[in-house]
Write a protein that holds these residues in place. Sequence first.
Motif, PDB file in Angstrom:
ATOM      1  N   GLU A  69       0.839  -1.256  -0.143  1.00 18.60           N
ATOM      2  CA  GLU A  69       0.187   0.148   0.042  1.00 18.60           C
ATOM      3  C   GLU A  69       0.906   1.157  -0.026  1.00 18.60           C
ATOM      4  O   GLU A  69       0.590   2.194  -0.582  1.00 18.60           O
ATOM      5  CB  GLU A  69      -0.842   0.117   1.063  1.00 18.60           C
ATOM      6  CG  GLU A  69      -1.949  -1.022   1.094  1.00 18.60           C
ATOM      7  CD  GLU A  69      -3.024  -0.971   2.217  1.00 18.60           C
ATOM      8  OE1 GLU A  69      -2.524  -0.307   3.483  1.00 18.60           O
ATOM      9  OE2 GLU A  69      -4.080  -1.197   2.433  1.00 18.60           O
ATOM     10  N   TYR A  70       1.935   1.227   0.866  1.00 14.71           N
ATOM     11  CA  TYR A  70       2.912   2.261   0.763  1.00 14.71           C
ATOM     12  C   TYR A  70       3.551   2.727  -0.471  1.00 14.71           C
ATOM     13  O   TYR A  70       3.437   3.743  -1.128  1.00 14.71           O
ATOM     14  CB  TYR A  70       3.933   2.239   1.836  1.00 14.71           C
ATOM     15  CG  TYR A  70       4.815   3.592   2.092  1.00 14.71           C
ATOM     16  CD1 TYR A  70       4.310   4.512   2.828  1.00 14.71           C
ATOM     17  CD2 TYR A  70       5.914   3.392   1.236  1.00 14.71           C
ATOM     18  CE1 TYR A  70       5.130   5.525   3.205  1.00 14.71           C
ATOM     19  CE2 TYR A  70       6.731   4.747   1.534  1.00 14.71           C
ATOM     20  CZ  TYR A  70       6.434   5.778   2.174  1.00 14.71           C
ATOM     21  OH  TYR A  70       6.984   6.853   2.171  1.00 14.71           O
TER      22      TYR A  70
ATOM     23  N   GLN B  24       2.394   1.638  -3.452  1.00 17.72           N
ATOM     24  CA  GLN B  24       1.392   2.066  -4.393  1.00 17.72           C
ATOM     25  C   GLN B  24       0.762   3.665  -4.146  1.00 17.72           C
ATOM     26  O   GLN B  24       0.781   4.368  -5.361  1.00 17.72           O
ATOM     27  CB  GLN B  24       0.024   1.225  -4.402  1.00 17.72           C
ATOM     28  CG  GLN B  24       0.456  -0.168  -4.729  1.00 17.72           C
ATOM     29  CD  GLN B  24      -0.904  -1.269  -4.717  1.00 17.72           C
ATOM     30  OE1 GLN B  24      -1.540  -0.849  -3.863  1.00 17.72           O
ATOM     31  NE2 GLN B  24      -0.715  -2.083  -5.558  1.00 17.72           N
ATOM     32  N   ALA B  25       0.679   4.027  -2.908  1.00 18.49           N
ATOM     33  CA  ALA B  25       0.314   5.143  -2.678  1.00 18.49           C
ATOM     34  C   ALA B  25       1.632   6.223  -3.087  1.00 18.49           C
ATOM     35  O   ALA B  25       1.045   7.235  -3.327  1.00 18.49           O
ATOM     36  CB  ALA B  25      -0.036   5.532  -1.308  1.00 18.49           C
ATOM     37  N   GLU B  26       2.689   5.964  -2.881  1.00 23.53           N
ATOM     38  CA  GLU B  26       3.702   6.866  -3.171  1.00 23.53           C
ATOM     39  C   GLU B  26       3.700   7.162  -4.803  1.00 23.53           C
ATOM     40  O   GLU B  26       4.024   8.279  -5.088  1.00 23.53           O
ATOM     41  CB  GLU B  26       4.958   6.366  -2.886  1.00 23.53           C
ATOM     42  CG  GLU B  26       5.633   6.486  -1.158  1.00 23.53           C
ATOM     43  CD  GLU B  26       5.323   8.029  -0.850  1.00 23.53           C
ATOM     44  OE1 GLU B  26       6.111   8.726  -1.486  1.00 23.53           O
ATOM     45  OE2 GLU B  26       4.757   8.125   0.062  1.00 23.53           O
TER      46      GLU B  26
ATOM     47  N   GLU C 287       1.098   7.342  -6.335  1.00 24.03           N
ATOM     48  CA  GLU C 287      -0.109   8.178  -6.943  1.00 24.03           C
ATOM     49  C   GLU C 287       0.178   9.751  -7.040  1.00 24.03           C
ATOM     50  O   GLU C 287       1.014   9.940  -5.895  1.00 24.03           O
ATOM     51  CB  GLU C 287      -1.265   7.745  -6.083  1.00 24.03           C
ATOM     52  CG  GLU C 287      -1.619   6.369  -6.071  1.00 24.03           C
ATOM     53  CD  GLU C 287      -2.637   6.096  -5.153  1.00 24.03           C
ATOM     54  OE1 GLU C 287      -3.109   6.855  -4.531  1.00 24.03           O
ATOM     55  OE2 GLU C 287      -3.225   5.046  -5.097  1.00 24.03           O
TER      56      GLU C 287
ATOM     57  N   GLY D  29       0.512  11.290  -3.487  1.00 22.32           N
ATOM     58  CA  GLY D  29       0.554  10.026  -2.470  1.00 22.32           C
ATOM     59  C   GLY D  29       1.111  10.136  -1.290  1.00 22.32           C
ATOM     60  O   GLY D  29       1.289  11.294  -0.592  1.00 22.32           O
TER      61      GLY D  29
ATOM     62  N   ALA E 255      -2.760   8.987   1.274  1.00 23.18           N
ATOM     63  CA  ALA E 255      -3.412   8.034   0.115  1.00 23.18           C
ATOM     64  C   ALA E 255      -3.842   6.940   0.716  1.00 23.18           C
ATOM     65  O   ALA E 255      -4.792   6.163   0.309  1.00 23.18           O
ATOM     66  CB  ALA E 255      -2.433   8.049  -1.160  1.00 23.18           C
ATOM     67  N   ILE E 256      -2.880   6.245   1.314  1.00 28.90           N
ATOM     68  CA  ILE E 256      -3.082   4.755   1.960  1.00 28.90           C
ATOM     69  C   ILE E 256      -4.543   4.983   2.873  1.00 28.90           C
ATOM     70  O   ILE E 256      -5.601   3.968   3.044  1.00 28.90           O
ATOM     71  CB  ILE E 256      -2.159   4.550   2.983  1.00 28.90           C
ATOM     72  CG1 ILE E 256      -0.727   4.008   1.969  1.00 28.90           C
ATOM     73  CG2 ILE E 256      -2.484   3.047   3.829  1.00 28.90           C
ATOM     74  CD1 ILE E 256       0.340   3.861   2.829  1.00 28.90           C
TER      75      ILE E 256
ATOM     76  N   ARG F 100      -7.697   4.980   0.693  1.00 28.51           N
ATOM     77  CA  ARG F 100      -7.855   4.024   0.036  1.00 28.51           C
ATOM     78  C   ARG F 100      -8.540   3.013   1.129  1.00 28.51           C
ATOM     79  O   ARG F 100      -9.553   2.345   0.712  1.00 28.51           O
ATOM     80  CB  ARG F 100      -6.628   3.336  -0.457  1.00 28.51           C
ATOM     81  CG  ARG F 100      -6.799   2.517  -1.419  1.00 28.51           C
ATOM     82  CD  ARG F 100      -5.663   1.439  -2.156  1.00 28.51           C
ATOM     83  NE  ARG F 100      -4.950   2.893  -2.850  1.00 28.51           N
ATOM     84  CZ  ARG F 100      -3.558   2.632  -2.829  1.00 28.51           C
ATOM     85  NH1 ARG F 100      -2.894   1.684  -2.029  1.00 28.51           N
ATOM     86  NH2 ARG F 100      -3.047   3.654  -3.358  1.00 28.51           N
TER      87      ARG F 100
END
Length: 131
Positions: A95-96, A98-100, A102, A105, A109-110, A113
């Motif tokens: 998750e970290y 992926q969020a970074e 975005e 992010g 963002a985590i 989500r």
Amino acid sequence: AAQKANDAVAFGRANEEFHRALMAPCPYPMLLKFLEPFWSIQRRISPLTHTPRERMDLANYEHRAIVAALRRRDTLEVQLLVAAHIHRASTYIIEYVQAEAEPGGGESAIEHRRAARQRTPKSGARRARGA
């Protein structure tokens, strides 16, 4: 101490030390070699990430539960706790990352989500209602 100071870098070092101590008696040197790249990456990423206090608290709680099960020699409980710990840690890391990636992010963002997932009904729940 790292947890109380909310120091993610020190927490990362203490976390690695805990896992290495736990794996030290492992009779399979190849398994330990297999994990080296993970620790190398973790040491490089740790200073760049923000580990929230809640994540540190959860990791410490999980570690204590694993040690308690080891002391009781409850192998099934150890297996279940370790599997859950690995799943939660892996999910957080994924998750970290992926969020970074975005726009805008990061940790917010985590959380966004996770909140969206909690608002979305599970597919099984939709089927149960006839959807």
